[in-house]
Design a protein around this motif. Sequence first.
Motif: not given
Length: 103
Positions: A75-89
Motif C-alpha cells: 500500500r501507498g508509496g510514491n512512486p508505487p513499489a515494484q513487486l517482485i516474486w522469488y522462489k527459494n531465492g
Amino acid sequence: MYYFVTRVHFKAAAEDDYADFTCEARHEALHRDMPMRNTVQLSVLYPPGAPYIEGYAEGETVRRGQSLELVCRSRGGNPPAQLIWYKNGEQIRMAYRYVLCCS
C-alpha cells in the motif's frame, strides 16, 4: 520595481502528495472577487508499506496439482513499489498488475 515575498515552511509528508498550494495576491486595484493566483501541485516521494501475501495461510497444506494464486500487495508509496516474486531465492516470472485503489 518592487518585489514582495512571502514564504511558507513545512516538512513534506505523504499526505501532501498531490496537494495544491496556492499563492494569492490581493490589491485595491484588483476587483475584490478576482484576486491573482498561482497554484502548484506537490509531488512527494515516500516509501510504500511493507508487502504482504494473500492466497495462502502459513501452515496450510496444499495438495499436489492444486492451483494456487498468491497475491503480493503493498500500500501507498510514491512512486508505487515494484513487486517482485522469488522462489527459494530465485526471481520468477509473474503477472504484474498495478492497482491504484483498495479492495
